[in-house]
Write a protein that holds these residues in place. Structure first.
Motif, PDB file in Angstrom:
ATOM      1  N   GLY A 180       0.815  -1.207   0.000  1.00  0.00           N
ATOM      2  CA  GLY A 180       0.000   0.000   0.000  1.00  0.00           C
ATOM      3  C   GLY A 180       0.851   1.261   0.000  1.00  0.00           C
ATOM      4  O   GLY A 180       0.579   2.214  -0.726  1.00  0.00           O
ATOM      5  N   SER A 183       2.433   1.820  -3.428  1.00  0.00           N
ATOM      6  CA  SER A 183       1.438   2.308  -4.370  1.00  0.00           C
ATOM      7  C   SER A 183       1.189   3.795  -4.136  1.00  0.00           C
ATOM      8  O   SER A 183       1.143   4.602  -5.074  1.00  0.00           O
ATOM      9  N   VAL A 218      -5.782   6.615  -8.613  1.00  0.00           N
ATOM     10  CA  VAL A 218      -5.997   5.169  -8.492  1.00  0.00           C
ATOM     11  C   VAL A 218      -4.954   4.559  -7.579  1.00  0.00           C
ATOM     12  O   VAL A 218      -5.266   3.809  -6.645  1.00  0.00           O
ATOM     13  N   LEU A 219      -3.682   4.896  -7.819  1.00  0.00           N
ATOM     14  CA  LEU A 219      -2.598   4.296  -7.032  1.00  0.00           C
ATOM     15  C   LEU A 219      -2.708   4.674  -5.562  1.00  0.00           C
ATOM     16  O   LEU A 219      -2.596   3.822  -4.677  1.00  0.00           O
ATOM     17  N   THR A 221      -5.291   5.904  -3.835  1.00  0.00           N
ATOM     18  CA  THR A 221      -6.490   5.402  -3.164  1.00  0.00           C
ATOM     19  C   THR A 221      -6.399   3.902  -2.931  1.00  0.00           C
ATOM     20  O   THR A 221      -6.778   3.422  -1.858  1.00  0.00           O
ATOM     21  N   ALA A 222      -5.881   3.170  -3.921  1.00  0.00           N
ATOM     22  CA  ALA A 222      -5.741   1.728  -3.729  1.00  0.00           C
ATOM     23  C   ALA A 222      -4.818   1.440  -2.553  1.00  0.00           C
ATOM     24  O   ALA A 222      -5.101   0.582  -1.714  1.00  0.00           O
ATOM     25  N   GLY A 223      -3.700   2.167  -2.487  1.00  0.00           N
ATOM     26  CA  GLY A 223      -2.784   1.960  -1.382  1.00  0.00           C
ATOM     27  C   GLY A 223      -3.446   2.233  -0.039  1.00  0.00           C
ATOM     28  O   GLY A 223      -3.282   1.475   0.917  1.00  0.00           O
ATOM     29  N   MET A 225      -6.664   2.201   0.594  1.00  0.00           N
ATOM     30  CA  MET A 225      -7.727   1.224   0.839  1.00  0.00           C
ATOM     31  C   MET A 225      -7.155  -0.057   1.423  1.00  0.00           C
ATOM     32  O   MET A 225      -7.760  -0.685   2.282  1.00  0.00           O
ATOM     33  N   LEU A 226      -5.971  -0.443   0.927  1.00  0.00           N
ATOM     34  CA  LEU A 226      -5.314  -1.610   1.503  1.00  0.00           C
ATOM     35  C   LEU A 226      -5.058  -1.392   2.987  1.00  0.00           C
ATOM     36  O   LEU A 226      -5.294  -2.263   3.809  1.00  0.00           O
ATOM     37  N   LEU A 233     -10.279  -4.925  -0.311  1.00  0.00           N
ATOM     38  CA  LEU A 233      -8.864  -5.127   0.010  1.00  0.00           C
ATOM     39  C   LEU A 233      -8.679  -5.263   1.513  1.00  0.00           C
ATOM     40  O   LEU A 233      -7.822  -4.627   2.112  1.00  0.00           O
TER      41      LEU A 233
END
Lengths: 494, 142, 331
Positions: A180, A183, A218-219, A221-223, A225-226, A233
């Motif tokens: 995360g 990212s 995207v990167l 937020t994904a990180g 969210m993890l 996730l």
């Protein structure tokens, strides 16, 4: 705002950072007294945060005068780093202080092994310092660094008991965290490459709905969210909680996860605001419904008390995702969402602390066999129930007000003609019913007939702190207006 | 050189090549993280992803004609130190996990968390190793 | 000339990606570790090509050197632990090791299963492609170099990277030192060092070489530290060099930690953050802001912080290599 206040607020902000760090460094250097340093430090930091909030609220009637930025070392952005304080971060700082103080007091009783104590307190104080610094940070790369401080200390705390399950849960948590963070960092690099600055306010002024911003969004937020265990996730959360010590679980679900959520909100309200389209909002809302349903079902199935609570975190954070499309339609809805996150953090932390007391008393936390202890410890069960009531959203509790306002916002979108609005309303209402189901599952044995056995004796801290914190969570509704008004003191809010 | 070759050579500046290389490393590390199961290899995959990020950062900083961006270089240095700290801690976790469970493999997917666990609050610091890991998901592939 | 440089870049990048790929595809973990060290050294070349000599120094010392040492010692410990479990009795290392291969050959990881191949490949390719296309379309950034350059006179040092690290963005550097410390606290919280299998005693070559090597390492480290104020170098690179010397000492005397346990060690590892914090708080009290320096005092304060940081980093890296807390710590 008086001239004296104008001087005090920046000094107060920098002083909070300095104090948190000083407490952590001192406990690291002098581990023999680490628990005493920890207690004094907790009291000092909480007092400082409350004082800072008083200063902040007095500072001005609107966000422009209240929100403050501090240039570290005297170097303004873009050359140097800025700390920033506004309504959103002030609210969460107070939350962190309250939960932090409660956890510290509880840990005085819970962590009594002399050796374990010397490892626990320095790591916990670093975690708290990291959270404070995260909430005050105004620079994208500095956010990455504070995220790392929080992550590494949290992982170390999860592994603290040294059992195979704990170390295994910690390993998974660490891998997820590093992924995360990387990212997130790649997103920061993309933003830096595009705009040449790292400061959040400067970035906000320069970003638009371009490809680099989209990729960075995207990167990052994904990180996050993890790290926040946001569905889908969320795989690391339950095992990490299952074997972590109770105060660590309380902080993990209450504060660390809330911190990641705070960052997602901060980024999407500021740097990525041009990207927040209604379609995107609907996608996020659907994820939220998934989280609510899936998390609640797992909580209904789980066999261990702490697992139920862990899955309920996944479910409750689904609410935060469901609220995202509402925020796009109703600009004030974001304050309700943050209020909900605050109440959830308080209630969740007290549930974990109460569960920890019960587990200590019984020697295990298998729900099927906890009946005796549940019947023998009415005070703890009352704390569990009170916090659970707040999670469910029964009237007169903080949780009720938060869900009521969310429902109001949802109905607003339905009236405005949104088809998905019906889904959001159903999800919010239905989620409350599911929460009621699993909360009742936790406390039901205490109403049944059977033996009552108080189990292993425990320190008074472990008895009273969960009750105290649960009361705060329930009474948070009384502070609702104050919180919403404080939150309004955030510049750039929609 | 011919006109076309010269254009290509001029286009392939370090500011373009190295970010591409960095992105490739990031993707490669991600692939390795998903595919390999041994924890040490997963840690290496994460390190390679991190190096990819630094390559993108330094490549971006070296764009343009003037001297390179010192802030980007400072950020990379910070990142390298953070990476080695996290790696050192992760490797320590792997050693203790192997000591407790006998293997250093982590299969994807949630492990079975409903197995009975010892109470964590009674202060027993498990200096000599705790109970073995729950069965099923944690067994290494044969 | 330009064409040759492009060719060099292409070959170097192909080498880097190729080595990384082979590293992650290895079934033998020892080979993966060695390939990773090679990867680190090639990266250092890339950093030189990108005009980042400080980073090249750091990558070679920290990324390749220290990480390589940590990897190899971890693999050795894993093999010892697994051998112990199989045989049921404590693993006694051979008195005269015939070479690293004998100890480490037993660690394998089977190749991954077929069914994750397509999804993983697609996912990685999509992420990579998206990143590459995003990066190709970025404007040449103005960057912060002009801003830094404009303030160099006020920074107290002559080297821009050091100025950024220890003056303009000192807060990040302080937190970086904290992260190194937290990693050590985490490693120490996992167990005492006598839980981890002991290393074999070395033959005569290592102590003999050390007698020559350690003084050279110390001089180099101190030089790199001092040079950081006007040339590539600084506290982190110096700390890594000294840490590497410390690791060699630990390897030479596995049953005896070269550093004093207990209080001196604790003070040593916290010295970096403590000094940094004290300077920062003093700045706050004196009106320059947290972590701000008076212009005249900037250089001495920076040197002071760097010396403390180098000491802490070196000690912490050695302690991370030993990986367990010292027995005296629990008293």
């Amino acid at each position: 705002m008086t001239p004296a206040d104008a001087e005090l607020l920046p000094a107060g902000i920098a002083g909070l950072v300095g104090l948190s760090l000083a407490v952590a460094v001192l406990a690291t250097a002098w581990t023999r007294q680490a628990h005493r340093i920890g207690l004094l430090g907790a009291l000092a930091v909480t007092a400082w945060v409350l004082g800072l909030s008083a200063l902040f609220l007095n500072a001005g009637p609107d966000s422009e005068t209240a929100a403050t930025r501090v240039a570290l070392g005297g170097w303004d952005a873009p050359l140097g780093l800025m700390l920033q304080l506004d309504g959103l971060s002030m609210t969460l700082l107070v939350l962190t202080a309250v939960v932090g103080l409660a956890t510290s007091l509880y840990s005085l009783g819970y962590v009594h092994d002399r050796i374990e104590r010397r490892q626990f307190w320095p790591l916990w104080l670093w975690l708290w310092a990291g959270l404070n610094m995260l909430l005050l940070s105004g620079d994208a790369f500095n956010l990455y660094i504070t995220l790392e401080v929080v992550s590494l200390s949290a992982v170390a705390l999860v592994a603290l008991t040294g059992t195979a399950a704990a170390v295994s849960g910690a390993m998974r948590y660490l891998l997820v965290n590093i992924l995360g963070s990387l990212s997130f960092l790649m997103g920061v690099v993309l933003l830096f490459g595009e705009h040449g600055v790292l400061d959040l306010v400067l970035l906000e002024a320069r970003t638009e709905a371009g490809p680099a911003e989209r990729m960075a969004a995207v990167l990052m937020t994904a990180g996050l969210m993890l790290k926040a265990a946001l569905f889908p996730l969320h795989v690391w959360l339950a095992p990490a909680h299952g074997s972590a010590p109770a105060p660590v679980s309380a902080v993990l679900s209450g504060l660390v996860v809330t911190g990641s959520f705070y960052l997602i909100l901060r980024l999407w309200m500021g740097v990525f605001a041009p990207l927040a389209t209604p379609t995107f909002g609907i996608l996020v809302g659907l994820l939220g419904v998934g989280a609510l349903v899936w998390g609640s079902l797992q909580a209904l199935r789980a066999g261990r008390l702490k697992s139920i609570v862990a899955y309920s975190t996944v479910a409750q954070f689904g609410y935060l995702l469901v609220a995202f499309p509402l925020m796009l339609v109703d600009p004030d809805a974001w304050r309700v969402v943050v209020f909900f996150a605050v109440v959830h953090a308080l209630a969740k932390a007290s549930v974990f602390l109460a569960a920890g007391t019960l587990q200590h008393a019984a020697g295990h936390d298998r729900l099927a066999d906890l009946g005796d202890v549940l019947r023998g410890r009415p005070r703890t069960v009352f704390a569990l129930g009170l916090a659970g009531v707040s999670l469910m959203g029964l009237p007169f509790t903080g949780g009720f007000i938060a869900k009521y306002l969310l429902l109001e916002a949802g109905l607003g979108t339905v009236l405005a003609g949104s088809v998905f609005g019906v889904l959001w309303v159903l999800a919010i209402a239905g989620g409350g019913l599911l929460a009621a189901a699993y909360v009742l599952r936790m406390v039901a044995p205490s109403f049944q007939r059977g033996r009552a056995d108080a189990g292993e004796a425990s320190s008074p801290w472990m008895d009273w702190v969960p009750l105290g914190l649960a009361t705060v969570a329930a009474l948070a509704g009384l502070a609702g207006t104050l919180t919403l008004n404080t939150l309004a003191l955030t510049p750039g809010a929609p | 050189m011919s006109g076309l070759a010269e254009t290509v050579v001029h286009a392939l500046t370090p500011g373009l090549l190295y970010p591409t290389g960095g992105a490739t490393l990031f993707a490669l590390g991600l692939y390795g993280l998903i595919r390999r199961h041994h924890l040490v290899l997963r840690i290496l995959a994460l390190n390679i992803m991190g190096s990819g990020v630094f390559m993108v950062l330094l490549g971006v900083a070296a764009r343009g004609e003037g001297p390179p961006d010192p802030v980007a270089q400072a950020l990379t240095l910070t990142g390298i130190v953070v990476a080695v700290s996290a790696t050192a801690f992760a490797l320590g976790l792997v050693v203790h996990l192997t000591r407790l469970t006998g293997h250093a493999v982590m299969l994807p997917g949630p492990p079975d968390d409903d197995a009975a666990m010892a109470d964590t609050s009674r202060g027993e610091h498990h200096a000599d190793g705790g109970p073995d890991a729950p069965p099923s998901d944690e067994d290494p592939p044969s | 000339m330009n064409g040759l440089l492009v060719l060099f870049d292409l070959v170097l990048l192909a080498g880097i990606v190729g080595v990384a790929w082979r590293c992650l595809a290895s079934t033998d973990l020892f080979r993966a570790a060695v390939l990773f060290v090679t990867f680190g050294l090639l990266l250092a070349l890339a950093w030189v090509r990108l005009e980042a000599p400080d980073i090249a120094l750091a990558e070679a010392a920290i990324g390749a050197g220290i990480t390589g040492a940590l990897l190899l010692v971890t693999l050795e410990r894993l093999r010892s632990i697994m051998a112990e479990r199989r045989s049921g009795r404590p693993h006694t290392p051979p008195p005269d090791p015939t070479g690293p291969h004998a100890l480490l050959r037993a660690l394998h990881d089977p190749p991954p299963e077929r069914r994750t191949f397509i999804p993983a490949l697609t996912f990685a390719l999509v992420v990579g492609a998206l990143l590459v296309t995003t990066l190709w379309h970025q404007p040449p950034s103005m960057g912060l170099e002009p801003v830094v350059d404009a303030h160099m006179d006020a920074s107290g040092v002559d080297h821009p990277v050091t100025a950024v690290l220890l003056n303009f963005r000192a807060y990040d550097t302080f937190l970086e030192l904290a992260i190194v410390l937290i990693a050590l606290l985490g490693a120490w919280s996992l167990g005492r060092h006598d839980l981890i299998p002991a290393r074999p005693a070395p033959g005569p070559i290592l102590p003999g070489t050390l007698r020559l090597l350690v003084p050279v390492a110390i001089v180099t480290g101190v030089y790199v530290l001092w040079a950081g104020s006007h040339a590539p170098g600084g506290a982190f690179q110096a700390g890594a060099i000294l840490g590497a010397a410390g690791i060699l000492l630990v390897l030479a005397r596995p049953r005896q930690l070269p550093m004093a346990p207990g209080v001196p060690l604790r003070l040593g590892i916290t010295a970096g953050v403590a000094v940094f914090l004290l300077v920062g708080l003093y700045g706050l009290a004196a009106g320059h802001g947290f972590l701000g320096y008076d212009r005249a005092w900037a250089y001495p304060l920076i040197i002071l912080i760097e010396v403390a940081a180098t000491l802490s980093i070196a000690l912490t890296l050695v302690a991370l290599f030993v990986a367990g807390r010292p027995a005296g710590d629990d008293a």
